[in-house]
Scaffold this motif. Structure first.
Motif, PDB file in Angstrom:
ATOM      1  N   ARG A  46      42.912 -13.162  52.849  1.00 58.38           N
ATOM      2  CA  ARG A  46      43.633 -14.193  52.010  1.00 58.38           C
ATOM      3  C   ARG A  46      42.498 -14.492  50.927  1.00 58.38           C
ATOM      4  O   ARG A  46      41.264 -14.463  51.018  1.00 58.38           O
ATOM      5  N   TYR A  47      42.979 -13.932  49.316  1.00 55.32           N
ATOM      6  CA  TYR A  47      42.079 -13.951  48.452  1.00 55.32           C
ATOM      7  C   TYR A  47      42.735 -14.767  47.179  1.00 55.32           C
ATOM      8  O   TYR A  47      44.310 -14.591  47.096  1.00 55.32           O
ATOM      9  N   ALA A  48      42.025 -14.924  46.112  1.00 54.90           N
ATOM     10  CA  ALA A  48      42.619 -15.362  44.823  1.00 54.90           C
ATOM     11  C   ALA A  48      41.877 -14.475  43.430  1.00 54.90           C
ATOM     12  O   ALA A  48      40.733 -14.026  43.999  1.00 54.90           O
ATOM     13  N   ALA A  49      42.168 -14.775  42.343  1.00 52.26           N
ATOM     14  CA  ALA A  49      41.574 -14.438  41.314  1.00 52.26           C
ATOM     15  C   ALA A  49      41.498 -15.134  40.279  1.00 52.26           C
ATOM     16  O   ALA A  49      42.400 -16.110  40.069  1.00 52.26           O
ATOM     17  N   ALA A  50      40.548 -15.296  39.371  1.00 56.81           N
ATOM     18  CA  ALA A  50      40.235 -16.175  38.230  1.00 56.81           C
ATOM     19  C   ALA A  50      39.543 -15.299  37.272  1.00 56.81           C
ATOM     20  O   ALA A  50      38.903 -14.307  37.501  1.00 56.81           O
ATOM     21  N   PRO A  51      39.487 -15.999  35.895  1.00 56.62           N
ATOM     22  CA  PRO A  51      38.608 -15.659  34.958  1.00 56.62           C
ATOM     23  C   PRO A  51      37.258 -15.344  35.596  1.00 56.62           C
ATOM     24  O   PRO A  51      36.684 -16.238  36.105  1.00 56.62           O
ATOM     25  N   VAL A  52      36.529 -14.087  34.938  1.00 56.15           N
ATOM     26  CA  VAL A  52      35.009 -14.248  35.258  1.00 56.15           C
ATOM     27  C   VAL A  52      34.209 -15.313  34.595  1.00 56.15           C
ATOM     28  O   VAL A  52      34.600 -15.684  33.255  1.00 56.15           O
ATOM     29  N   PRO A  53      33.422 -16.032  35.363  1.00 62.35           N
ATOM     30  CA  PRO A  53      32.746 -17.086  35.012  1.00 62.35           C
ATOM     31  C   PRO A  53      31.953 -16.977  33.550  1.00 62.35           C
ATOM     32  O   PRO A  53      31.243 -15.676  33.481  1.00 62.35           O
ATOM     33  N   THR A  54      31.920 -17.626  32.731  1.00 61.97           N
ATOM     34  CA  THR A  54      31.154 -17.519  31.287  1.00 61.97           C
ATOM     35  C   THR A  54      30.270 -18.715  31.106  1.00 61.97           C
ATOM     36  O   THR A  54      30.104 -19.646  32.030  1.00 61.97           O
ATOM     37  N   VAL A  55      29.117 -18.504  30.229  1.00 65.61           N
ATOM     38  CA  VAL A  55      28.313 -19.403  29.809  1.00 65.61           C
ATOM     39  C   VAL A  55      28.741 -20.878  29.543  1.00 65.61           C
ATOM     40  O   VAL A  55      28.047 -21.850  30.090  1.00 65.61           O
ATOM     41  N   ASP A  56      29.626 -20.737  28.947  1.00 65.88           N
ATOM     42  CA  ASP A  56      30.395 -22.138  28.455  1.00 65.88           C
ATOM     43  C   ASP A  56      31.638 -22.353  29.271  1.00 65.88           C
ATOM     44  O   ASP A  56      32.294 -23.589  28.929  1.00 65.88           O
ATOM     45  N   GLY A  57      32.049 -21.840  30.269  1.00 63.00           N
ATOM     46  CA  GLY A  57      33.312 -22.111  30.789  1.00 63.00           C
ATOM     47  C   GLY A  57      34.664 -21.558  30.302  1.00 63.00           C
ATOM     48  O   GLY A  57      35.670 -21.776  30.703  1.00 63.00           O
ATOM     49  N   GLU A  58      34.695 -21.190  28.980  1.00 59.65           N
ATOM     50  CA  GLU A  58      35.658 -20.511  27.954  1.00 59.65           C
ATOM     51  C   GLU A  58      36.025 -19.329  28.576  1.00 59.65           C
ATOM     52  O   GLU A  58      35.161 -18.224  28.786  1.00 59.65           O
ATOM     53  N   PRO A  59      37.544 -19.134  29.083  1.00 59.51           N
ATOM     54  CA  PRO A  59      37.521 -17.593  29.496  1.00 59.51           C
ATOM     55  C   PRO A  59      37.366 -16.648  28.319  1.00 59.51           C
ATOM     56  O   PRO A  59      38.027 -16.893  27.344  1.00 59.51           O
ATOM     57  N   ARG A  60      37.025 -15.447  28.609  1.00 63.89           N
ATOM     58  CA  ARG A  60      36.682 -14.418  27.878  1.00 63.89           C
ATOM     59  C   ARG A  60      37.268 -13.184  28.719  1.00 63.89           C
ATOM     60  O   ARG A  60      37.592 -13.018  29.877  1.00 63.89           O
ATOM     61  N   SER A  61      37.910 -11.930  28.143  1.00 67.47           N
ATOM     62  CA  SER A  61      38.343 -11.010  28.646  1.00 67.47           C
ATOM     63  C   SER A  61      37.759  -9.714  28.317  1.00 67.47           C
ATOM     64  O   SER A  61      37.557  -9.393  27.274  1.00 67.47           O
ATOM     65  N   TYR A  62      37.671  -8.769  29.295  1.00 67.16           N
ATOM     66  CA  TYR A  62      37.147  -7.502  29.349  1.00 67.16           C
ATOM     67  C   TYR A  62      38.326  -6.419  29.604  1.00 67.16           C
ATOM     68  O   TYR A  62      38.755  -6.618  30.758  1.00 67.16           O
ATOM     69  N   VAL A  63      38.543  -5.721  28.702  1.00 72.02           N
ATOM     70  CA  VAL A  63      39.748  -4.951  29.332  1.00 72.02           C
ATOM     71  C   VAL A  63      39.481  -3.200  29.218  1.00 72.02           C
ATOM     72  O   VAL A  63      38.639  -2.919  28.478  1.00 72.02           O
ATOM     73  N   GLY A  64      40.406  -2.501  29.849  1.00 73.96           N
ATOM     74  CA  GLY A  64      40.242  -0.977  29.973  1.00 73.96           C
ATOM     75  C   GLY A  64      41.636  -0.455  30.174  1.00 73.96           C
ATOM     76  O   GLY A  64      42.772  -1.351  30.366  1.00 73.96           O
ATOM     77  N   GLN A  65      41.569   0.705  30.211  1.00 76.89           N
ATOM     78  CA  GLN A  65      43.193   1.500  30.563  1.00 76.89           C
ATOM     79  C   GLN A  65      42.741   3.008  30.685  1.00 76.89           C
ATOM     80  O   GLN A  65      41.691   3.636  30.521  1.00 76.89           O
ATOM     81  N   ASP A  66      43.699   3.616  31.332  1.00 76.17           N
ATOM     82  CA  ASP A  66      43.931   4.932  31.510  1.00 76.17           C
ATOM     83  C   ASP A  66      45.060   5.470  30.311  1.00 76.17           C
ATOM     84  O   ASP A  66      45.918   4.516  30.280  1.00 76.17           O
ATOM     85  N   ILE A  67      44.662   6.534  29.554  1.00 77.72           N
ATOM     86  CA  ILE A  67      45.268   6.726  28.460  1.00 77.72           C
ATOM     87  C   ILE A  67      46.098   8.123  28.382  1.00 77.72           C
ATOM     88  O   ILE A  67      45.277   9.072  29.202  1.00 77.72           O
ATOM     89  N   LEU A  68      46.913   8.566  27.766  1.00 78.50           N
ATOM     90  CA  LEU A  68      47.368  10.066  27.773  1.00 78.50           C
ATOM     91  C   LEU A  68      46.988  10.596  26.348  1.00 78.50           C
ATOM     92  O   LEU A  68      47.372   9.684  25.228  1.00 78.50           O
ATOM     93  N   ILE A  69      46.558  11.757  26.303  1.00 73.70           N
ATOM     94  CA  ILE A  69      46.308  12.316  24.912  1.00 73.70           C
ATOM     95  C   ILE A  69      46.754  13.844  25.004  1.00 73.70           C
ATOM     96  O   ILE A  69      47.077  14.269  25.859  1.00 73.70           O
ATOM     97  N   ILE A  70      46.925  14.230  23.573  1.00 68.64           N
ATOM     98  CA  ILE A  70      47.203  15.588  23.593  1.00 68.64           C
ATOM     99  C   ILE A  70      46.103  16.544  22.987  1.00 68.64           C
ATOM    100  O   ILE A  70      45.962  15.938  21.772  1.00 68.64           O
TER     101      ILE A  70
END
Length: 497
Positions: free
Chosen positions: A314-338
């Motif tokens: 049993r688990y849940a997820a939430a924004p990563v804690p920040t210094v001021d409690g304002e949600p911030r976001s770090y993203v990534g991805q796999d991509i396709l190139i030629i």
């Protein structure tokens, strides 16, 4: 092509790359190959991808649908090959004039590859296919561009979130309340994170740590994305005016001061012993799944691994804690190139465009029935719960559904959203759409800069250096890296960054 080969050859002669290139050349010529006969009457598109296990199986199945439909109609056959060290192997293959036609990479390589002239621009092809920036979530689209040109398209995107173990929180509910903490939610600030960890840490009769609430400093198998801490303290990877990375900014110093405070709270030696006893991330003994670690920052694929190794957790997820409690976001991805030098770029693009523009597809599993818990989604009506088979979806969303990741599209198919099997996908989707969401900076020397930060981070985490002076030293090293890159680019009439 001659100029490109000379240019890449110069780069590969530098330092350690030469030794690594020898190993990579071995992979090029003796690496994995698809087993079986290729259709003699089709253009064969060689596709290198890094996925293994069930993620690789899913992509291979999707490729099979293309080969049996559009590929058969247009005389194209995509030859899927799974391989390791794909970044190095790809660069060497491009320099050697024998690249594949399609490569699955990461966006932090776009800048360095594009600077080396190793990528084909895809902007006009995308426009002709009806794919535009308006179709894709901005932060994902921007990661595929460099200096205004599109060099890739998103394949499987993700955002980083804090996973927390509901049973560990429930077992310690009384102690959390006594510390004025809410056991029914994740911490929202970095101060709260440390406070939760003080309560959730467990020790045996000898005082040895047996459980931790969270570990911010581990850079090994379970500690991915340690370099995001400056972001959680309001910092940035690059300065807008200059476009370069500043490692001794106040937010960076605050982040590493927190890392040091965390280590001091639990004892550096005690943490070291605890970390050394942790199993690999991708295993049934993952410390989060067996309750030794109550919280981890991870991407949506983690839910897929929990499904695989600990389906009753049993688990849940939430924004990563920040210094001021304002949600911030770090993203990534796999991509396709030629890659530049691909023998069949138009056929390769046909496959990429099919992923985005095809009508919904149903992908055979090769099994008599869908795999339990993998190709089903949960459907609830009143008190009844049904497990229904995965619905047909557009190929790009089929892949992300089965990878447990979000859609790269601004406007996902309602079926994708309504049936998605990841129980915490809404958190990841919301974070990807936050204003100010960021990924790795488009700097050609990003990997060198990150390695320099890595050394500073470890020095602070292990207590061998104070945050402020160590980051000032880091900045001097970063300035050297910037200058070396600037001079290298200037030889070709290019500017930095």
């Amino acid at each position: 092509m001659l100029w490109l080969m000379r240019r890449l050859a110069r780069i590969l002669r530098v330092g350690i790359i030469a030794a690594m290139a020898a190993a990579a050349l071995g992979l090029v010529f003796f690496g994995p190959r698809t087993i079986g006969n290729l259709p003699p009457d089709r253009v064969v598109v060689r596709y290198w991808e890094k996925w293994t296990d069930f993620e690789g199986v899913a992509m291979r199945r999707l490729v099979g649908v293309f080969n049996d439909t559009v590929g058969a109609e247009r005389g194209i056959y995509v030859q899927y090959e799974s391989t390791t060290q794909i970044d190095l192997k790809s660069l060497v293959a491009i320099a050697g004039g024998d690249p594949p036609d399609l490569i699955g990479l990461w966006p932090h390589l776009i800048a360095s590859y594009a600077n080396k002239g190793a990528l084909l621009p895809l902007g006009q092809r995308a426009t002709d296919a009806g794919i535009s920036a308006d179709d894709i979530i901005p932060v994902y689209y921007e990661q595929c561009t460099y200096r205004g040109e599109l060099y890739g398209l998103p394949l499987t995107p993700w955002s980083l979130a804090l996973y927390y173990n509901l049973d560990v929180f429930a077992e310690n509910a009384e102690a959390l309340r006594a510390a004025h903490l809410d056991p029914n939610r994740a911490p929202r600030t970095t101060s709260e994170l440390l406070a939760y960890c003080r309560v959730l840490a467990g020790r045996d009769e000898r005082g040895v740590l047996t459980r931790m609430g969270f570990i911010p400093g581990h850079v090994g198998n379970i500690g991915w994305y340690w370099y995001t801490w400056p972001l959680w303290f309001g910092g940035h990877f690059t300065v807008c005016e200059s476009g370069v990375l500043v490692g001794n900014a106040p937010e960076w110093k605050a982040a590493l001061a927190f890392i040091r405070e965390f280590a001091d709270t639990f004892g550096g030696n005690d943490l070291g012993r605890f970390e050394s006893g942790l199993s690999n991330f991708n295993s049934p003994d993952n410390p989060f799944m067996i309750g030794k670690l109550a919280m981890m920052q991870q991407g949506p694929w983690f839910a897929n691994m929990i499904r695989h190794y600990a389906p009753t957790l049993r688990y849940a997820a939430a924004p990563v804690p920040t210094v001021d409690g304002e949600p911030r976001s770090y993203v990534g991805q796999d991509i396709l190139i030629i890659p530049r030098g691909a023998r069949h770029p138009e056929a390769a693009w046909t496959f990429i465009a099919w992923l985005y523009t095809s009508p919904p597809v149903q992908v055979p599993s090769g099994e008599a029935e869908p795999q339990p818990g993998y190709e089903y989604y949960t459907y609830r009506t009143g008190d009844r719960t049904e497990h229904r088979p995965m619905p047909p979806l557009r190929p790009i969303e089929w892949l992300n559904w089965i990878h447990y990741k979000g859609s790269p599209l601004r406007h996902p198919d309602p079926t994708f959203t309504a049936t998605h099997p990841n129980p915490v996908i809404a958190v990841h989707e919301r974070l990807a759409r936050l204003p100010g969401a960021v990924g790795d900076p488009p700097l050609p020397d990003w990997l060198e800069l990150r390695e320099a930060f890595h050394a500073a981070y470890l020095d602070v985490w292990r207590g061998s250096a104070a945050p402020g002076p160590r980051l000032d030293h880091l900045q001097r090293r970063m300035d050297q890296i910037h200058e070396t890159t600037r001079k290298s680019l200037a030889r070709y009439g290019e500017t930095y960054p």
